[in-house]
Design a protein around this motif. Structure first.
Motif, short mmCIF file in Angstrom:
data_model
loop_
_atom_site.label_atom_id
_atom_site.label_comp_id
_atom_site.label_asym_id
_atom_site.label_seq_id
_atom_site.Cartn_x
_atom_site.Cartn_y
_atom_site.Cartn_z
N ARG A 1 50.63 43.91 57.54
CA ARG A 1 50.10 42.89 58.44
C ARG A 1 49.01 43.46 59.34
NH1 ARG A 1 54.33 42.21 62.16
NH2 ARG A 1 53.27 43.94 63.22
N ASN A 2 49.27 44.59 59.95
CA ASN A 2 48.32 45.17 60.90
C ASN A 2 47.01 45.58 60.23
OD1 ASN A 2 50.22 44.82 62.91
ND2 ASN A 2 51.02 46.92 62.77
N TRP A 3 47.12 46.19 59.05
CA TRP A 3 45.90 46.61 58.37
C TRP A 3 45.13 45.42 57.83
CZ3 TRP A 3 43.43 50.88 59.05
CH2 TRP A 3 44.10 52.05 59.41
N MET A 4 45.82 44.35 57.44
CA MET A 4 45.09 43.16 57.00
C MET A 4 44.39 42.50 58.18
SD MET A 4 44.84 42.75 53.86
CE MET A 4 43.83 41.32 54.20
N LEU A 5 44.99 42.53 59.35
CA LEU A 5 44.29 42.00 60.52
C LEU A 5 43.05 42.85 60.83
CD1 LEU A 5 47.28 41.06 62.87
CD2 LEU A 5 45.83 39.53 61.52
N ALA A 6 43.15 44.17 60.63
CA ALA A 6 41.97 45.02 60.79
C ALA A 6 40.90 44.66 59.77
CB ALA A 6 42.36 46.49 60.66
N SER B 1 42.08 42.12 37.27
CA SER B 1 43.38 42.81 37.33
C SER B 1 44.56 41.88 37.07
CB SER B 1 43.56 43.45 38.71
OG SER B 1 43.70 42.44 39.70
N ARG B 2 44.32 40.58 37.23
CA ARG B 2 45.39 39.56 37.14
C ARG B 2 46.49 39.81 38.19
NH1 ARG B 2 44.44 36.54 32.74
NH2 ARG B 2 43.15 37.43 31.09
N ASP B 3 46.09 40.39 39.29
CA ASP B 3 47.01 40.60 40.40
C ASP B 3 46.95 39.38 41.33
OD1 ASP B 3 48.63 41.55 42.43
OD2 ASP B 3 47.19 43.03 43.17
N TRP B 4 47.56 38.26 40.86
CA TRP B 4 47.46 37.01 41.60
C TRP B 4 48.24 37.06 42.92
CZ3 TRP B 4 43.78 34.86 38.99
CH2 TRP B 4 43.73 35.00 37.60
N ARG B 5 49.23 37.91 42.98
CA ARG B 5 50.08 37.94 44.18
C ARG B 5 49.38 38.53 45.39
NH1 ARG B 5 55.89 40.31 43.24
NH2 ARG B 5 56.01 39.49 45.39
N ILE B 6 48.23 39.17 45.17
CA ILE B 6 47.53 39.75 46.31
C ILE B 6 47.16 38.67 47.33
CG2 ILE B 6 45.20 39.59 45.33
CD1 ILE B 6 44.59 42.28 46.62
N TRP B 7 46.96 37.44 46.86
CA TRP B 7 46.57 36.36 47.76
C TRP B 7 47.71 35.98 48.70
CZ3 TRP B 7 41.62 34.62 48.12
CH2 TRP B 7 40.74 35.07 47.13
N THR B 8 48.92 36.33 48.34
CA THR B 8 50.06 36.06 49.23
C THR B 8 50.27 37.18 50.24
OG1 THR B 8 51.71 37.14 47.80
CG2 THR B 8 51.17 34.83 47.33
N ARG B 9 49.50 38.26 50.11
CA ARG B 9 49.66 39.41 51.00
C ARG B 9 48.48 39.61 51.94
NH1 ARG B 9 50.78 41.78 45.78
NH2 ARG B 9 48.89 43.04 45.98
N LEU B 10 47.65 38.58 52.09
CA LEU B 10 46.43 38.70 52.90
C LEU B 10 46.64 38.32 54.36
CD1 LEU B 10 43.76 37.19 50.45
CD2 LEU B 10 44.38 39.60 50.79
N ALA C 1 53.26 50.13 51.11
CA ALA C 1 53.03 49.75 52.51
C ALA C 1 54.20 48.92 53.03
CB ALA C 1 51.74 48.97 52.64
N SER C 2 54.62 49.20 54.26
CA SER C 2 55.67 48.41 54.90
C SER C 2 55.10 47.07 55.35
CB SER C 2 56.24 49.16 56.10
OG SER C 2 55.25 49.31 57.10
N ALA C 3 55.96 46.12 55.63
CA ALA C 3 55.51 44.79 56.05
C ALA C 3 54.68 44.83 57.34
CB ALA C 3 56.71 43.86 56.22
N PRO C 4 55.13 45.56 58.39
CA PRO C 4 54.30 45.63 59.60
C PRO C 4 52.95 46.31 59.35
CG PRO C 4 56.55 46.29 60.09
CD PRO C 4 56.44 46.20 58.60
N ALA C 5 52.97 47.39 58.55
CA ALA C 5 51.72 48.09 58.26
C ALA C 5 50.77 47.18 57.49
CB ALA C 5 51.99 49.36 57.46
#
Length: 555
Positions: free
Chosen positions: A156-161, A192-201, A150-154
């Motif tokens: 951001r927009n999908w997380m806002l959705a 999953s130990r995917d801790w970085r997901i919290w930085t992408r919310l 996913a691109s950065a704009p995509a």
């Protein structure tokens, strides 16, 4: 694909108006919206004119908006849930396409659009599909936003959705709309130990959007009704979850058992689909594991609750549909053949069992007659499953994978609609609509209309007016604490007013149970039977309807 989509939308919309609104849920939520539409008060939700704060207002808003645009009616009352079901299918298919590939997305849409629980919930005016549709927006948007490519704009927009979907889920059914997705994310991170997901919310913008959507009504309703916050947040969300006061108890395996019919016609691939969710994929984000966590946690969460209803687990079906789609895409021919064979066997078994099951479940001859009228619809649904299974077996044998999945989906889709459409012969009796012609012929705007010991959820909606409750509290208990003058607490109070009005020539009518009628007759209460069915009765305090007086009252 476009033809299938058009057919799905048109048939789903058409079916919304085929049936009477069945109590309690369908009548209740239609009446709340009707009163909102009639009063113009979109803040304080009311049922039968009494404050009703058990649920947030999203569904009432949407139904009231539908009534404003299209008028009052059955399909209008179900339009919002129908749209939520369709949005859920489209979001599931789109997320499957972007995250897992075109064929997986196509299969995911077919599986969800044909699953019995999802399809049926979209045809019923209750909060289950309203919540599930919004939670599907949340789940699908999260999957699309967090995919590695996913691109950065995509993102951001999908997380806002996703944040918007959570806010709407809160407005649909309360804190459950944010608690469940939040807990799923925490569990997914731990596994999953995917801790970085919290930085992408995009939590900063997301929280602002969430509160901008979710909080204005809660503030407005609390300002007008200071008693609302404690009842809604403490009683409805914690005390009700832990106690059995609503008599909705069930064993710990209650929802596990319901998954079998609920996921028809795909139950043959359910265990393998769940097992496939454990497989780890390349990349940091693990969408299969997130789907599995979503389905399992929500199932366990509601299994722990002391209050259980079948619709509670509807939000897990989009996740199950995507997992099933992934399995169907990769499964060998023999597995497709197994799924088709089991469907044919279930169809054949249902054809044989339906007459015996209906006969054994009838409590009296009149109920047996209604069930026998429903029987041809159930037999037709079973025949569709049998025919679909046999055709899918032939296609699976020829290794025509896409057509096999499509035929199974079509069999489930049309069988479910047959089950729903045929239920009208039973549903109209439960709603009591057979009483309406006689009741409306005598009822005038000036007539007092009582409901003694019972409350008929659907009749109130069809009458387009509240009733005066007598010796009935149930879901009105909290509202009547705030406005006790809106009901009569005892039957003796009703008898006194009823008899006094009869002597003064004031016309009263009442909806009562058959047992209540016998008790009133023993007490010598003056009354005349206006109409009755097997469940309830309408009475009048006039020995005979006076035509001249009726005309004056209408004026």
């Amino acid at each position: 694909m476009w033809s299938l989509l058009a057919g799905f939308i048109l048939l789903t919309l058409y079916a919304l108006g085929l049936r009477t609104l069945v109590p309690p849920d369908e009548g209740r939520y239609a009446e709340i919206a009707r009163e909102m539409f009639a009063s113009g008060d979109w803040i304080t939700t009311r049922l039968n004119g009494i404050k009703y704060f058990e649920k947030p207002p999203l569904q009432a808003w949407m139904n009231a908006l539908t009534f404003t645009v299209f008028g009052l009616g059955d399909w209008q009352a179900r339009l919002w849930t129908g749209l939520c079901g369709m949005v859920g299918v489209l979001m599931t298919a789109w997320a499957g396409r972007l995250v897992f590939g075109p064929r997986a997305g196509f299969y995911a849409g077919l599986v969800l659009a044909s699953s019995l629980f999802w399809l049926a919930s979209g045809q019923i005016n209750s909060l289950d599909m309203s919540l599930s549709g919004m939670m599907t927006i949340c789940l699908a948007s999260l999957l699309i936003a967090q995919r590695d490519e996913a691109s950065a704009p995509a993102r951001r927009n999908w997380m806002l959705a996703c944040w918007a979907g959570m806010a709407l889920a809160v407005l649909a059914k309360g804190l459950i709309g944010v608690v469940l997705p939040g807990a799923v994310l925490v569990l997914y991170t731990l596994v999953s130990r995917d801790w970085r997901i919290w930085t992408r919310l995009h939590a900063g913008k997301g929280l602002l959007l969430f509160f901008a959507i979710a909080t204005p009504w809660f503030i407005a309703v609390a300002l007008r009704n200071p008693e609302q916050p404690r009842f809604f947040f403490i009683y409805e969300h914690f005390e009700r979850f832990l106690n059995t006061g609503h008599q909705r108890k069930g064993a710990w395996y209650y929802f596990l058992v319901l998954l079998l019919p609920g996921f028809l016609p795909w139950i043959a691939v359910l265990p393998q689909s769940l097992a496939a969710g454990i497989k780890r994929q390349a990349g940091s984000f693990q969408p299969r594991l997130l789907l599995l966590t979503w389905a399992v946690f929500i199932l366990v969460f509601f299994s722990y609750s002391s209050s259980k209803l079948p619709g509670y687990i509807v939000p897990i079906f989009p996740a199950l549909a995507m997992l099933a789609a992934l399995y169907l895409e990769a499964a060998p021919r023999r597995q497709h053949l197994l799924a088709a064979s089991l469907l044919a066997v279930l169809g054949a078994a249902t054809l044989v069992a339906v007459p015996y099951l209906l006969k054994s479940s009838a409590r009296h001859d009149a109920e047996l007659l209604r069930l026998q009228q429903y029987q041809p619809w159930l037999m037709a649904a079973a025949a569709m499953l049998l025919a679909g299974g046999l055709l899918a077996m032939e296609l699976a044998w020829k290794a025509r994978r896409d057509m096999t999945v499509l035929v199974i989906a079509l069999a489930g889709f049309f069988a479910t609609h047959a089950i729903l459409a045929g239920f009208e012969v039973v549903g109209k009796d439960r709603a009591g609509t057979g009483l309406l012609p006689a009741l409306q012929a005598e009822l005038t705007p000036g007539t007092k209309l009582y409901s003694v010991g019972i409350y008929e959820q659907s009749l109130t909606y069809y009458l387009r007016r509240p009733v005066i409750l007598v010796d009935y509290r149930d879901e009105f208990a909290f509202g009547l604490q705030q406005e006790p003058h809106l009901s009569l607490p005892r039957v003796d109070d009703f008898v006194t007013q009823w008899t006094r009005d009869a002597g003064s020539g004031i016309h009263d009518m009442a909806i009562i149970s058959l047992a209540q009628h016998a008790q009133l007759r023993q007490r010598g209460v003056p009354m005349r039977i206006v109409a009755q069915d097997l469940r309830r009765m309408v009475i009048s305090n006039r020995a005979q309807a006076g035509a001249a007086t009726e005309k004056m009252e209408r004026r």
